[in-house]
Scaffold this active site. Structure first.
Site, short mmCIF file in Angstrom:
data_model
loop_
_atom_site.label_atom_id
_atom_site.label_comp_id
_atom_site.label_asym_id
_atom_site.label_seq_id
_atom_site.Cartn_x
_atom_site.Cartn_y
_atom_site.Cartn_z
N CYS A 298 1.84 -9.07 13.18
CA CYS A 298 3.21 -9.45 12.80
C CYS A 298 4.24 -8.70 13.64
CB CYS A 298 3.43 -9.20 11.31
SG CYS A 298 3.81 -7.51 10.91
N GLU B 137 -5.67 -8.57 2.71
CA GLU B 137 -5.24 -9.70 3.54
C GLU B 137 -6.46 -10.39 4.18
OE1 GLU B 137 -2.34 -8.84 6.67
OE2 GLU B 137 -3.23 -10.49 7.80
N THR C 188 -2.72 -8.88 10.18
CA THR C 188 -1.39 -8.72 10.78
C THR C 188 -1.04 -7.27 11.12
OG1 THR C 188 -0.50 -8.65 8.55
CG2 THR C 188 -0.39 -10.76 9.70
N HIS D 243 0.83 -1.21 0.00
CA HIS D 243 0.00 0.00 0.00
C HIS D 243 0.86 1.26 0.00
CE1 HIS D 243 -3.70 -2.33 1.59
NE2 HIS D 243 -3.75 -2.18 0.28
N HIS E 170 -9.93 -5.17 3.28
CA HIS E 170 -8.47 -5.19 3.12
C HIS E 170 -8.09 -6.50 2.43
CE1 HIS E 170 -4.22 -5.52 4.20
NE2 HIS E 170 -4.24 -4.23 4.47
S1 SF4 Z 1 6.12 -8.14 7.98
FE1 SF4 Z 1 4.04 -7.61 8.68
S2 SF4 Z 1 3.57 -5.57 7.82
FE2 SF4 Z 1 5.31 -6.44 6.70
S3 SF4 Z 1 4.37 -7.46 4.91
FE3 SF4 Z 1 4.63 -9.00 6.52
S4 SF4 Z 1 2.66 -9.01 7.59
FE4 SF4 Z 1 2.74 -7.12 6.39
#
Ligand code: SF4
Length: 389
Positions: free
Chosen positions: A273, A168, A235, A75, A166
């Site tokens: 994440c 994801e 995440t 994004h 979104h």
């Molecule tokens: S590390 Fe986290 S923010 Fe980065 S692409 Fe992976 S899931 Fe998305």
């Protein structure tokens, strides 16, 4: 920016000398009346770095084959525009164009799946065409997928803390539905409270369905599907909010099924994440120092993690989500409200005299763009930056 934009063979690194200098100085730099403070962790995460590098590798390795992106790779408009300028075509999303060229990939083409993953339907469609698929799905995104598959196997409904449209979350919903499971998506604590009210029978299931956004419930969802819930989160959501939602739902389940083992009705797994968590924790630490007058958060307006970084600061001082330097003028800053998603013009946004400004950037924001934004703010403040380039 250190890159040569007119060299078709040179990949853009998106690095910035200014940002490197500020990082080396422990996130502090003074420019006349402006003190810049950056969060300890910000900008490109490992998953974004990897996805972007995979597209550059694909371009370098296959200069003679048409290359497509299913949708935005990440994004950030600049990064997507860069790939478009290199001849990458987008199947859908804001960078797809009807320019008389092909609208869909052919068998000999290459299609890149973005870091957010893809729906089961899209993956099957591409496999049916027979094109080469380059899958940049971030490994962190696989974690909620695997957990939701476990919930499906155990007969649990997956409660997703995420944004229903979104990419994801859309992919997670698609996976759950394709395996015969059920899902319910809540964007925030308020929407989760409606789920809790339904569990407690304070409102009817029909009322819950009426209040939730379109597509938040899987097809054929019924009240009985709220009897066993397991959580995952997109995440990039706000970790603190996820914890609150999980506590709220656990409390509602405990009330409703007081005589049962709670694990027969409620399971949870935090799937935020590591990069998102680090960036959020870093902004919290910066806020808690109590020295900032305002904060500027740089990132694409579609970026969930950027929005949530803005929310952290917004409880304490003016916190402006901007997509780059172009929206910053001496008297006005145009920014996106993290709660309503609307765009707001704030006048007299930069205080007179000495000012301490916090800066951070979302996981899909190049350092170069953050640097340009800092330089723009300094210019508006009547200060300048001298950086060895
Ligand atoms: S590390 Fe986290 S923010 Fe980065 S692409 Fe992976 S899931 Fe998305």
């Amino acid at each position: 920016m250190t890159d040569a934009y007119d060299n078709p063979f040179e990949r853009y690194t998106y690095k910035s000398d200014l940002i490197e200098q500020i990082r080396a100085a422990d996130g502090r730099a003074s420019f006349g009346r402006v003190t810049v403070r950056t969060a300890r962790s910000f900008g490109f995460c490992w998953g974004v770095d990897r996805a972007v590098a995979m597209v550059w590798d694909t371009l370098a390795e296959h200069p003679d084959r048409p290359i497509w992106l299913l949708d935005q790779i990440i994004h950030n408009p600049r990064v997507n525009a860069d790939f478009k300028s290199k001849g990458v075509r987008f199947i859908r999303g804001p960078f797809a164009v009807d320019d008389g060229g092909p609208r869909e990939p052919q068998r000999d083409d290459i299609v890149v799946i973005p870091a957010f993953s893809a729906t089961v339907e899209d993956t099957r469609w591409l496999q049916g065409i027979g094109c080469t698929i380059v899958d940049t799905t971030c490994p962190w995104v696989i974690k909620p997928h695997k957990r939701s598959q476990r919930y499906v196997k155990d007969g649990f409904t997956t409660l997703i803390h995420g944004l229903v449209h979104h990419e994801e979350t859309h992919a997670s919903c698609s996976l759950i539905a394709s395996e015969g499971g059920r899902f319910i998506v809540v964007a925030d604590r308020e929407q989760a409270s409606w789920v809790c009210d339904t569990i407690r029978s304070s409102i009817t299931f029909e009322e819950l369905a009426r209040r939730l956004p379109d597509d938040a419930l899987s097809s054929g969802f019924a009240e009985e599907h709220l009897h066993q819930l397991g959580t995952i989160n997109q995440t990039t959501m706000l970790a603190a909010e996820t914890r609150q939602i999980e506590a709220d739902v656990r409390a509602a389940m405990s009330e409703r099924y007081a005589d049962d083992d709670i694990t027969d009705h409620f399971r949870e797994l935090n799937t935020i994440c590591g990069a998102t968590q680090d960036n959020q924790d870093s902004v919290v630490a910066l806020v808690e120092e109590g020295v900032l007058d305002l904060m500027v958060v740089v990132g694409g307006y579609d970026s969930s993690n950027t929005r949530n970084l803005t929310r952290v600061g917004a409880d304490h001082f003016p916190s402006y989500h901007v997509d780059g330097p172009g929206v910053i003028a001496s008297d006005t800053i145009r920014h996106r409200c993290p709660e309503k998603g609307t765009f707001v013009d704030t006048n007299d946004w930069l205080p007179a005299g000495d000012v301490v400004i916090g800066f951070t950037a979302g996981a899909s924001t190049p350092d170069a763009l953050l640097a340009e934004t800092i330089e723009r703010v300094l210019s508006v403040a009547g200060e300048s930056v001298e950086v060895a380039r």
